[in-house]
Design an enzyme around this catalytic site. Structure first.
Site, PDB file in Angstrom:
ATOM      1  N   GLY A 114       5.391   1.998  -0.640  1.00  0.00           N
ATOM      2  CA  GLY A 114       4.750   0.833  -0.282  1.00  0.00           C
ATOM      3  C   GLY A 114       3.632   0.597  -1.198  1.00  0.00           C
ATOM      4  CB  SER A 116       5.064  -4.220  -3.609  1.00  0.00           C
ATOM      5  OG  SER A 116       4.583  -4.164  -2.082  1.00  0.00           O
ATOM      6  NE  ARG A 117       2.476  -6.970   0.189  1.00  0.00           N
ATOM      7  CZ  ARG A 117       3.702  -6.902   0.618  1.00  0.00           C
ATOM      8  NH1 ARG A 117       4.155  -6.008   1.355  1.00  0.00           N
ATOM      9  NH2 ARG A 117       4.906  -7.888   0.105  1.00  0.00           N
ATOM     10  N   GLY A 118      -1.869  -3.809  -1.721  1.00  0.00           N
ATOM     11  CA  GLY A 118      -2.786  -2.812  -1.046  1.00  0.00           C
ATOM     12  C   GLY A 118      -3.151  -1.554  -1.488  1.00  0.00           C
ATOM     13  CB  ILE A 119      -3.880   1.637  -0.027  1.00  0.00           C
ATOM     14  CG1 ILE A 119      -5.190   1.061   0.902  1.00  0.00           C
ATOM     15  CG2 ILE A 119      -4.414   3.020  -0.099  1.00  0.00           C
ATOM     16  CD1 ILE A 119      -5.088   1.463   2.380  1.00  0.00           C
ATOM     17  N   GLY A 120      -1.291   1.307  -2.008  1.00  0.00           N
ATOM     18  CA  GLY A 120      -0.481   1.866  -2.731  1.00  0.00           C
ATOM     19  C   GLY A 120      -0.611   1.350  -4.109  1.00  0.00           C
ATOM     20  CE1 TYR A 123      -0.813   2.869  12.294  1.00  0.00           C
ATOM     21  CE2 TYR A 123      -2.996   3.170  13.213  1.00  0.00           C
ATOM     22  CZ  TYR A 123      -2.308   3.080  12.102  1.00  0.00           C
ATOM     23  OH  TYR A 123      -2.768   2.979  10.759  1.00  0.00           O
ATOM     24  CE  LYS A 126      -1.245   6.214   9.019  1.00  0.00           C
ATOM     25  NZ  LYS A 126      -0.527   5.684   7.770  1.00  0.00           N
TER      26      LYS A 126
END
Length: 410
Positions: free
Chosen positions: A18, A20-24, A169, A173
């Site tokens: 993951g 490609s954006r955000g936290i990653g 959810y 997690k």
């Protein structure tokens, strides 16, 4: 010297799901500055309708930051895609040193509102995807000098409040967190396995979709998780089995200024709010102590709080909150108080609300004042048993947001 002066991750290979954006992507860019190799294992190859970034745009940013990038189309639900990407990574960079299990699916919905395809998605991406990617990377990680697995998942806390509003959810997690518990022990001495979780909401495209317009003012930037991840991944492999909260770790590492991480500095739910409140209170009292001012009858701290709340009432708060809160306070100035954010222009004060409360909160009046002035976070008060909540938990969280906004006005 700053802890980030040395290029500790130079030449290391990170496999980030993951990314490609955000936290990653933020974690990838932080490592790229050291000259690391980053495998971007994410789904988005074609530009998405609403979400920014693809594996190729992320790769370009990583190269520009000083790293080497290998974009791979990977849906972590597909075993073969994961296996192929791991093989490609090893062929390209000679091995894998770090795995960051960041890819996640989220739906903060109740049991009856969550469609089974959403449940499947969360279980398959969050739990199974993390397990599968770890399994595929572990044989290579064991050959590394300082191997790490880092899962973006929360500390396991079995208080029902974390399950009540989004059971599926939370299970998914916690599944990631259980991978940390099990694998840290199973590979102790060989591979470090840890979890990282933010203290406050983090501003990402997913957060925009969940929280709607304006949510970003209560969020921090992804940089705080990137900095915390960097601290973890540069520790020796003996540092394992930990559930780390970003701010707690960074404070231990000597970071003092958290405003740099705020999307709206001074506004987000950060420590700053309570300090400014205290300073302004001192300022206003010293200004009014002149010979001309008649001594006003001072209100008790709790009554003063409710006076401020009443003054800050707005149609906007009422429209966005739609809840009635009752406070059962013990100690000095105790008794029943209320905040009505459902009826017309809203109201607050002493006594019971005119309609049945959606949320009843019980705590000491001293803790109420601390909570209101930003010295005690409602979540922390709840976790430590200082605050008891009956009723609608989602509304209780909305009140926490409102307190944050009020703090910035105080």
């Amino acid at each position: 010297l700053s802890p980030f002066t040395f290029r500790k991750l130079a030449g290391c290979t990170l496999f980030i799901t993951g990314a490609s954006r955000g936290i990653g992507k933020a974690i990838a860019l932080k490592a790229a500055k050291d000259g690391a190799n980053v495998v971007i294992a994410a789904k988005t190859a074609e530009p998405h309708r609403t979400l920014p970034g693809t594996i190729y745009t992320a790769a370009a940013e990583i190269e520009a930051a000083g790293g080497k990038a290998l974009p791979c189309v990977v849906n972590v639900r597909e075993e073969q895609q994961v296996i192929d990407a791991v093989e490609k990574a090893v062929k390209t960079f000679g091995g894998i040193d770090i795995l960051v299990n960041n890819a996640s699916a989220i739906s903060l919905t109740g049991t009856l509102e969550t469609e089974m395809k959403k449940v499947n998605l969360m279980m398959e991406v969050n739990v199974r995807g993390t397990y599968l990617t770890s399994k595929a990377c572990l044989p290579h990680l064991r050959k590394s000098r300082n191997p790490h697995i880092l899962n973006l998942s929360p500390p396991v806390n079995l208080n029902p409040m974390w399950f009540k509003n989004h059971c599926a959810y939370t299970i998914s997690k916690y599944g990631m967190s259980m991978c940390v518990l099990g694998m840290a022990e199973e590979f102790r001495g060989e591979v470090a396995v840890n979890a990282l979780w933010p203290k406050t909401a983090i501003h990402t495209a997913a957060m925009d979709m969940l929280g709607g317009h304006g949510i970003e003012k209560q969020c921090r930037k992804t940089d705080i998780l990137a900095d915390a991840a960097y601290c973890i991944l540069t520790k020796p492999k003996s540092f394992t089995g930990n559930f780390i909260i970003d701010e707690v770790l960074l404070r231990e590492e000597g970071v003092k200024d958290f405003d740099v991480y705020a999307i709206a500095p001074g506004k987000a739910d950060l420590q700053g709010a309570s300090q400014t409140f205290e300073e302004e209170k001192k300022l206003s009292s010293s200004q009014h102590d002149g010979p001309d001012s008649a001594p006003a009858k001072s209100l008790s701290p709790v009554a003063e709080m409710f006076r401020v709340i009443q003054g800050a009432m707005s149609e906007e708060y009422v429209r966005t909150t739609q809840g009635v809160f009752q406070f059962e306070l013990s100690g000095d100035d105790g008794g029943t108080w209320y905040i009505d954010l459902k009826t017309k222009g809203g109201s607050a004060g002493f006594g019971k609300p005119s309609v049945t409360a959606d949320v009843v909160m019980s705590m000491s009046s001293a803790d109420f004042v601390k909570m209101f002035t930003g010295k005690l976070k409602p979540t922390l008060a709840f976790m430590s048993g200082k605050l008891r909540i009956k009723g609608n938990m989602t509304l209780a969280i909305k009140l926490e947001k409102m307190l944050t906004q009020l703090n910035s006005k105080l």
